[in-house]
Enzyme design. Structure first.
Site, mmCIF file in Angstrom:
data_model
loop_
_atom_site.group_PDB
_atom_site.id
_atom_site.type_symbol
_atom_site.label_atom_id
_atom_site.label_comp_id
_atom_site.label_asym_id
_atom_site.label_seq_id
_atom_site.Cartn_x
_atom_site.Cartn_y
_atom_site.Cartn_z
ATOM 1 N N GLY A 64 0.795 -1.462 -0.107
ATOM 2 C CA GLY A 64 0.252 -0.011 0.072
ATOM 3 C C GLY A 64 0.906 1.443 -0.067
ATOM 4 N N GLU A 74 -6.059 -3.612 -4.970
ATOM 5 C CA GLU A 74 -4.778 -5.115 -4.574
ATOM 6 C C GLU A 74 -5.387 -6.168 -4.215
ATOM 7 O OE1 GLU A 74 -1.113 -2.168 -5.496
ATOM 8 O OE2 GLU A 74 -1.948 -2.843 -3.370
HETATM 9 C C1 5RP Z 1 0.538 -0.356 -4.092
HETATM 10 C C2 5RP Z 1 2.033 -1.114 -3.379
HETATM 11 C C3 5RP Z 1 2.862 -1.462 -4.276
HETATM 12 O O1 5RP Z 1 2.766 -3.089 -4.723
HETATM 13 C C4 5RP Z 1 4.452 -1.460 -2.954
HETATM 14 O O2 5RP Z 1 4.312 -0.346 -2.788
HETATM 15 C C5 5RP Z 1 5.688 -2.058 -4.398
HETATM 16 O O3 5RP Z 1 5.728 -1.628 -4.877
HETATM 17 P P1 5RP Z 1 6.686 -1.123 -5.469
HETATM 18 O O4 5RP Z 1 7.512 -2.715 -6.815
HETATM 19 O O5 5RP Z 1 7.369 -0.194 -6.925
HETATM 20 O O6 5RP Z 1 8.127 -1.132 -4.426
HETATM 21 O O7 5RP Z 1 1.305 -2.082 -2.411
HETATM 22 O O8 5RP Z 1 -0.251 -0.005 -3.412
#
Ligand code: 5RP
Length: 236
Positions: free
Chosen positions: A104, A112
């Site tokens: 998140g 999600e």
């Molecule tokens: C979005 C999320 C993403 O999956 C999480 O932040 C991972 O992002 P990244 O791959 O850019 O590190 O939960 O709500």
């Protein structure tokens, strides 16, 4: 395409590439949100074009929907397909011994989580920096709350023992999710009882959901510059 100069790009690409190998023609696919999921979506788009793959996809954010449409990945809804065969998404923290996640930080946690619970094979793509010994050591637990009475909802969240910061956008104003809600980032000193904590958070009036993703039994693909490994092993 992604920022290929980002330090973890090769690791994210390795994880995303391994996960996308699991997608086959005929599948209903959940598309995650964030930089690692976005690399996977680019690779899915290439696979759709190259192999004339017939898939339909449910995006977990408006941003992901825009990316998928640009890549000519056909979109659908959970209502239209019932369940999803596979979802590929990122995470902010992964505890390998319990396969628990915090998600998140990208602001898409509610969609999600709905997509995750509608999915048969839930695949999480991360680089090594997301792997932690205990949940909550590295990141806050994002909590999505409705706007009405948000300051009161925050006071109730604080009684659970967290340091709370309201998320702000680049413009310095309160961040607003795709669902039109706000996000409180909650740092807990201890996350030793995540199941009861998730229940307690989600019981507070005004809370939509939180970024504790528990009991989903994901397949975790951990990328590095040298390739990708899958956890638990032997489940691919
Ligand atoms: C979005 C999320 C993403 O999956 C999480 O932040 C991972 O992002 P990244 O791959 O850019 O590190 O939960 O709500």
């Amino acid at each position: 395409m992604q920022n290929t100069r980002e330090p973890n790009f090769q690791a994210k690409l390795a994880a995303a590439g391994k996960a996308v190998e699991l997608i086959e023609s005929g599948m209903n696919v959940g598309l995650g949100t964030g930089s690692t999921a976005s690399i996977a979506i680019d690779l899915i788009g290439q696979k759709v074009a190259r192999e004339a793959l017939k898939i339909v996809a449910v995006p977990t954010s408006d941003h992901t929907a825009t990316q998928a449409l640009a890549l000519k990945i056909p979109l659908t809804t959970i209502e239209a397909v019932g369940r999803l065969d596979i979802t590929i998404d990122g995470a902010d923290q992964v505890e390998l011994k319990t396969l628990s996640l915090i998600k998140g930080l990208g602001g898409a946690l509610v969609r999600e989580k709905i997509v995750a619970f509608a999915t048969d094979k839930y695949v999480i793509v991360v680089d090594q920096s997301k792997i932690a010994e205990g949940l909550g050591n590295l990141v806050p637990v994002p909590v999505e709350i409705i706007r009405f009475g948000w300051s009161s909802t925050c006071k109730h969240l604080e009684t659970l023992g967290c340091q709370l910061t309201m998320r702000k956008g680049a413009d310095g104003e309160l961040y607003v999710s795709d669902g039109g809600n706000l996000i409180a980032d909650c740092f807990f000193a201890s996350l030793s009882q995540p199941v009861s904590l998730e229940k307690a958070i989600n019981n507070i009036a005004g809370v939509v959901d939180c970024g504790l993703f528990l009991g989903l039994n994901p397949l975790v693909v951990i990328g590095s510059a040298g390739g990708a490994r899958v956890f638990p092993g032997g489940r691919l």
